[in-house]
Every structure is written in C-alpha cells, then in structure tokens.
Motif scaffolding. Sequence first.
Motif, short mmCIF file in Angstrom:
data_model
loop_
_atom_site.label_atom_id
_atom_site.label_comp_id
_atom_site.label_asym_id
_atom_site.label_seq_id
_atom_site.Cartn_x
_atom_site.Cartn_y
_atom_site.Cartn_z
N LYS A 278 25.34 55.78 2.13
CA LYS A 278 24.51 54.92 2.39
C LYS A 278 23.53 55.58 2.98
CE LYS A 278 27.51 51.50 4.55
NZ LYS A 278 27.85 50.29 5.55
N MET A 279 22.61 55.69 2.24
CA MET A 279 21.33 57.44 2.63
C MET A 279 19.63 56.78 1.81
SD MET A 279 23.25 59.81 0.06
CE MET A 279 21.70 61.32 1.15
N LYS A 280 18.82 57.11 3.37
CA LYS A 280 17.58 56.41 2.85
C LYS A 280 17.04 57.17 1.55
CE LYS A 280 16.08 56.70 8.12
NZ LYS A 280 17.69 56.25 8.40
N VAL A 281 15.88 56.34 1.36
CA VAL A 281 15.48 56.80 -0.08
C VAL A 281 15.00 58.20 -0.56
CG1 VAL A 281 13.96 56.28 -1.90
CG2 VAL A 281 14.93 54.67 -0.58
N ARG A 282 14.54 59.41 0.25
CA ARG A 282 14.08 60.32 0.28
C ARG A 282 15.46 61.19 0.34
NH1 ARG A 282 8.74 61.10 1.10
NH2 ARG A 282 7.55 59.17 2.19
N PRO A 283 15.81 61.20 1.69
CA PRO A 283 17.80 61.98 0.82
C PRO A 283 18.20 61.35 -0.02
CG PRO A 283 17.13 60.97 3.41
CD PRO A 283 16.62 60.24 2.51
N TYR A 284 18.46 60.28 -0.16
CA TYR A 284 19.30 59.72 -1.95
C TYR A 284 18.69 60.62 -2.77
CZ TYR A 284 21.18 57.83 -5.84
OH TYR A 284 21.91 57.68 -6.97
N ILE A 285 16.74 60.58 -2.92
CA ILE A 285 16.96 61.47 -4.67
C ILE A 285 16.67 62.89 -3.96
CG2 ILE A 285 14.32 62.10 -4.54
CD1 ILE A 285 13.36 59.39 -3.99
N GLU A 286 17.04 63.77 -2.73
CA GLU A 286 16.93 64.86 -3.13
C GLU A 286 18.05 65.25 -3.19
OE1 GLU A 286 15.48 66.03 1.23
OE2 GLU A 286 13.86 65.38 1.03
N ARG A 287 18.93 64.85 -3.06
CA ARG A 287 20.78 65.03 -3.57
C ARG A 287 21.39 64.29 -5.07
NH1 ARG A 287 24.57 65.65 -4.60
NH2 ARG A 287 27.24 65.39 -4.80
N PHE A 288 21.07 63.45 -5.39
CA PHE A 288 20.96 62.73 -6.68
C PHE A 288 20.36 62.40 -7.13
CE2 PHE A 288 24.59 61.14 -3.61
CZ PHE A 288 25.80 61.51 -3.82
N ILE A 289 18.48 62.84 -7.38
CA ILE A 289 18.49 62.62 -8.58
C ILE A 289 17.79 63.79 -8.89
CG2 ILE A 289 16.13 61.58 -9.66
CD1 ILE A 289 16.65 59.32 -7.54
N TYR A 290 16.68 64.45 -7.84
CA TYR A 290 15.80 65.67 -8.66
C TYR A 290 16.95 66.55 -7.40
CZ TYR A 290 12.28 67.86 -10.35
OH TYR A 290 11.36 69.40 -11.12
N ASN A 291 17.97 67.39 -7.34
CA ASN A 291 18.21 68.17 -6.84
C ASN A 291 18.15 69.13 -7.63
OD1 ASN A 291 19.61 66.66 -8.75
ND2 ASN A 291 22.05 68.33 -8.77
N ALA A 292 17.44 69.31 -8.65
CA ALA A 292 16.80 70.20 -9.45
C ALA A 292 15.19 70.72 -10.06
CB ALA A 292 17.86 71.18 -9.95
N ASP A 293 15.31 71.56 -10.36
CA ASP A 293 13.90 71.18 -10.37
C ASP A 293 14.07 71.15 -12.33
OD1 ASP A 293 11.43 71.43 -11.71
OD2 ASP A 293 11.29 73.70 -10.97
N TYR A 294 14.30 69.90 -13.21
CA TYR A 294 14.38 68.99 -13.90
C TYR A 294 13.21 69.41 -14.87
CZ TYR A 294 19.15 67.73 -12.23
OH TYR A 294 20.28 67.27 -11.94
N LEU A 295 12.26 68.93 -14.23
CA LEU A 295 10.14 69.21 -14.76
C LEU A 295 11.42 70.49 -15.84
CD1 LEU A 295 7.89 68.44 -15.82
CD2 LEU A 295 6.88 69.27 -14.12
N ASN A 296 11.51 72.04 -15.24
CA ASN A 296 11.93 72.80 -15.73
C ASN A 296 13.24 73.66 -16.08
OD1 ASN A 296 9.04 73.54 -16.12
ND2 ASN A 296 9.28 73.45 -13.47
N ALA A 297 13.35 71.87 -16.76
CA ALA A 297 15.18 72.36 -17.87
C ALA A 297 15.57 73.10 -18.53
CB ALA A 297 15.69 70.84 -17.08
#
Length: 203
Positions: A114-133
């Motif tokens: 149960k998380m707000k959108v921004r914290p979820y994004i930081e934890r479960f979406i863009y948790n690393a610099d995938y643009l430069n993976a």
Amino acid sequence: MRSLFIAFAAVSLFVSCNQNKQSENDSGNKNILPKRTQKDSIEAVAVKALRALKEKDYKIFASFFHPVDGVRFSPYGFIDPTHKHVLAKDFLEAIDKNWTLTWGHFDGSGEAIKMKVRPYIERFIYNADYLNAPKKSYDAFIGQGNTINNLQESYPQLHYTEYYFKGFDEKYKGLDWTSLRFVFKKNGDAYYLVAVIHDQWTT
C-alpha cells in the motif's frame, strides 16, 4: 570540321545531362531514410518512457499508457491479475490527490503493498537508472530469479523490452540484480504500454 565540332558538342551535352540526372538521383537517394521496423518503433517509445521516469515527468510517462487497456503494474516478475491496473487519467489523478493504492503483495511477508504512486515508482519501477542500463533486450529475458516469470503467458503475442543491472554491491554476489520490463500493444499506428514489470531476486 564544322560537323565534327557539332558532333563533339552534342556528345558533351549528352554526357553532361546524364551526369546531372545521376547527381539528382544520388541526392534524392540520400533523403530516403531506412524504413522504421516494429522493433525500432517500440524501442523508441520505451526510451521516451524511461526518460520521462528519470525526469519524474509522470504526465509524459502516462501519455504512453495504452488509451483503452491502460497499464498493469507488477512489483515482481510474476504477474498477478490482481496487480494494480489503471488508465492514464486515474494514474495522474492518484498522483495529484496523493492517494494510497494497493499494488500487490510484498515478497516474503505477503503483506499488501500500500503505497502512494511516487514512492511506488521509486521502489518498484525506476529504482535504478534504467535509461542507461548496461544490458537491454527486445523480446528476450535477461534477469532470471527464483520467481516464475509469466510475462509471455500473461501477454501472448505482445512485444516487450527489458533493462537490467546485474547488481550493485559485490558482497551480495549478484543477488541484488534488478530489472524493468515494458510490454507493448499497438493501438492505431502507435505502440503503447500495457504492463510495467519490476523484477528482482525474491526470497
């Protein structure tokens, strides 16, 4: 002599015309760009979505959501039908109104995420610099953990991309790897996101 001069002039004019025509053709060919493939189109959208995530421009990110199907968010490699599924307008409204959403369940504890959108994004979406993976793939998996990866069963016939980091701290011996997968579906002449899947080693 005069006839010879006329003949020579005619030949010169003919050669000059052919050279000009060839030059025009060459110039025209330079303006013909290679036809964009399906893979090119999908990867271009993926890069734009990653850039929007990196810049935290969630309005731009939401513009890549499938307009009819919306997007399903999966916190781990196994995609559950109960995982959060939203349309772009609902996603943006949840950010604007700072709503807490239920996204799935934490690995190990089984407690609801149960998380707000921004914290979820930081934890479960863009948790690393995938643009430069360092590793990227198209229609192929890179990250392999102990969770069942059912992307192809959940989205048969659809194309996907993956962005992968093998780990960040040597003491974990690769168990801190992380990846992000995008699944795409065509609508009209464009491709849109229908799933955003985070994956990592689970217990």
